[in-house]
Motif scaffolding. Structure first.
Motif, mmCIF file in Angstrom:
data_model
loop_
_atom_site.group_PDB
_atom_site.id
_atom_site.type_symbol
_atom_site.label_atom_id
_atom_site.label_comp_id
_atom_site.label_asym_id
_atom_site.label_seq_id
_atom_site.Cartn_x
_atom_site.Cartn_y
_atom_site.Cartn_z
ATOM 1 N N UNK A 47 0.831 -1.204 0.000
ATOM 2 C CA UNK A 47 0.000 0.000 0.000
ATOM 3 C C UNK A 47 0.871 1.261 0.000
ATOM 4 N N UNK A 48 1.949 1.234 0.810
ATOM 5 C CA UNK A 48 2.866 2.364 0.830
ATOM 6 C C UNK A 48 3.550 2.537 -0.528
ATOM 7 N N UNK A 49 3.908 1.411 -1.146
ATOM 8 C CA UNK A 49 4.531 1.464 -2.465
ATOM 9 C C UNK A 49 3.554 2.032 -3.493
ATOM 10 N N UNK A 50 2.296 1.610 -3.423
ATOM 11 C CA UNK A 50 1.280 2.083 -4.360
ATOM 12 C C UNK A 50 1.055 3.586 -4.203
ATOM 13 N N UNK A 51 1.015 4.075 -2.956
ATOM 14 C CA UNK A 51 0.827 5.511 -2.719
ATOM 15 C C UNK A 51 2.002 6.319 -3.272
ATOM 16 N N UNK A 52 3.198 5.786 -3.083
ATOM 17 C CA UNK A 52 4.378 6.476 -3.615
ATOM 18 C C UNK A 52 4.350 6.487 -5.146
ATOM 19 N N UNK A 53 3.935 5.362 -5.731
ATOM 20 C CA UNK A 53 3.840 5.289 -7.193
ATOM 21 C C UNK A 53 2.808 6.278 -7.717
#
Length: 469
Positions: free
Chosen positions: A247-253
């Protein structure tokens, strides 16, 4: 429409970037209060610029005030008091409104006193530009808050603010220097004028510079935040923790995608303006004409009766390119107008057909085609003495020469010295003489004097062409 979007971004996008950096420090925001303060600031800023921002003393005070405010803003970032943030939001909104309203072309947002389609389109461009800048503020706040755990990335915020403030200060310093010179408070020097010209020209590149700054920002974010989160998500084996890290990776993306979109829109609007929208309409190709034995040019009526604009050029004996066009003013009958492709008010930039109207390339004024041929205003200059026979339009040489001074283009042509019969070019000849509606060029002053004393001795010679054809 593109103009009002692009030129709104130039002064306001840097302010949006600074506000995005500002609100990074605050987790709780009263959006209602923030919205009202922003609207009030924009309104009062625009009113101030429209009513009072004129005169060198006022401009000097305004630009000096902006320099002071930008420096104070930078220093105030060491404090995290909410009322400071609200103060800067209001001040920057005021500055944004003033800078937008001080655009010398703002009156072009509408050319009538009624609400029409161009006005709605231009107004929509302004609203979209403001919404875009607000989006940038929100995106930057989210991006910096996502990266709050990275100590190295925290320095990027300061670097970003410093870079934007320096970019803003450079043109302002030029404006202050210019006002001081105009008020004769300091001496006007070549070095100072050169500096003013160079830093003021920087504003035309604001969107490119801001795009570069934002690109460096998201590239750093990808390196310091997104890629480490991606690696952590791939390495994690615990399902619950893995989902959290994904989820953190998706938000950063998503933040990266938003940033790339901001850069793309900014660059695309500026490039479209520079490469397409700001360029004058291209003139259609001209047909070159030669003077006939009766000292007139002849154009077949059948070739110009279709309603299109038909452009022609005749090159006079001095190389002056005299341009004119013929257009049929009616789609029901033959109603030809033969006019110079120039305007008494705007010069020789020419005319193009825009839909069912004729448009002056220089000023953009649109004219009803049936009015072509009438003198006055921005109408093309009528040609006197042209005739319409059963099959041809006939324009006398004298009629064309009467409009020579309306045109600035001089073509390089090969001419012959009528005295020595030597060949040379009109642009390289140092001696010339006008006689009997023709211009003659000479290789020496002696030849010029001989011709001036007895021109009939040389004009009568078949070996000396009287004009370029």
């Amino acid at each position: 429409m593109n103009y009002f979007f692009t030129f709104l971004l130039q002064p306001i996008l840097p302010l949006a970037i600074l506000l995005g950096c500002l609100w990074t420090n605050y987790t709780k925001i009263n959006l209602k209060r923030l919205t009202w303060l922003t609207l009030l600031g924009l309104t009062f800023g625009a009113l101030f610029a429209l009513n009072w921002l004129s005169g060198q003393k006022v401009l000097l005070a305004f630009n000096s005030g902006l320099i002071t405010l930008y420096l104070l803003f930078f220093l105030s970032q060491f404090s995290r008091k909410t009322h400071f943030a609200l103060f800067w939001q209001t001040i920057f909104a005021f500055i944004a409104g003033a800078l937008w309203a001080s655009d010398p072309n703002i009156h072009l947002i509408t050319n009538t006193d009624v609400i029409n389609t161009p006005f709605l389109l231009n107004l929509s461009a302004v609203i979209l530009g403001l919404m875009f800048c607000i989006f940038v503020v929100g995106w930057l706040r989210i991006l910096f808050q996502q990266a709050h755990a990275s100590n190295q990335f925290k320095m990027i915020r300061w670097v970003l603010m410093s870079a934007v403030i320096v970019v803003l200060l450079l043109p302002l310093s030029g404006n202050v220097l210019l006002s001081l010179m105009k008020l004769q408070l300091i001496d006007l020097t070549k070095l100072r004028l050169s500096y003013v010209a160079k830093v003021n020209d920087l504003t035309n590149y604001f969107n490119y510079i801001n795009s570069l700054i934002l690109f460096i920002l998201i590239a750093t974010f990808a390196w310091k935040v997104y890629l480490p989160r991606k690696a952590q998500a791939l390495a994690e084996s615990m399902p619950i923790v893995k989902r959290q890290k994904l989820a953190l990776q998706y938000n950063a993306k998503r933040s990266l995608i938003f940033g790339a979109s901001v850069i793309f829109i900014t660059l695309a609007s500026q490039l479209y303006w520079d490469r397409v929208a700001s360029l004058p309409p291209a003139l259609s190709e001209s047909t070159y004409l030669t003077m006939q034995k009766d000292n007139a040019v002849h154009i077949p009526i059948e070739s110009v009766r279709d309603g299109d604009l038909h452009r022609f050029i005749w090159v006079a004996s001095d190389g002056r390119a005299i341009r004119f066009f013929i257009i049929n003013r009616s789609d029901k009958k033959l109603s030809l107008a033969t006019v110079f492709d120039a305007c008494l008010l705007c010069g020789d930039d020419g005319y193009v057909v825009d839909g069912d109207k004729l448009m002056c390339v220089a000023c953009g004024v649109r004219l009803f085609i049936p009015s072509v041929g009438k003198p006055g205003g921005c109408n093309p200059i009528p040609i006197d003495g042209w005739k319409e026979s059963e099959n041809e339009v006939i324009v006398p040489k004298k009629s064309l020469l009467a409009g020579a001074n309306y045109f600035s283009t001089v073509m390089e042509i090969e001419v012959v010295d009528p005295v020595s019969l030597e060949k040379l070019t009109n642009k390289k000849a140092n001696y010339r003489y006008d006689y009997n509606d023709n211009t003659y060029f000479f290789t020496s002053e002696e030849n010029q004097n001989l011709f001036r004393e007895h021109p009939e001795n040389y004009v009568a010679s078949e070996n000396a062409p009287q004009e370029n054809e």
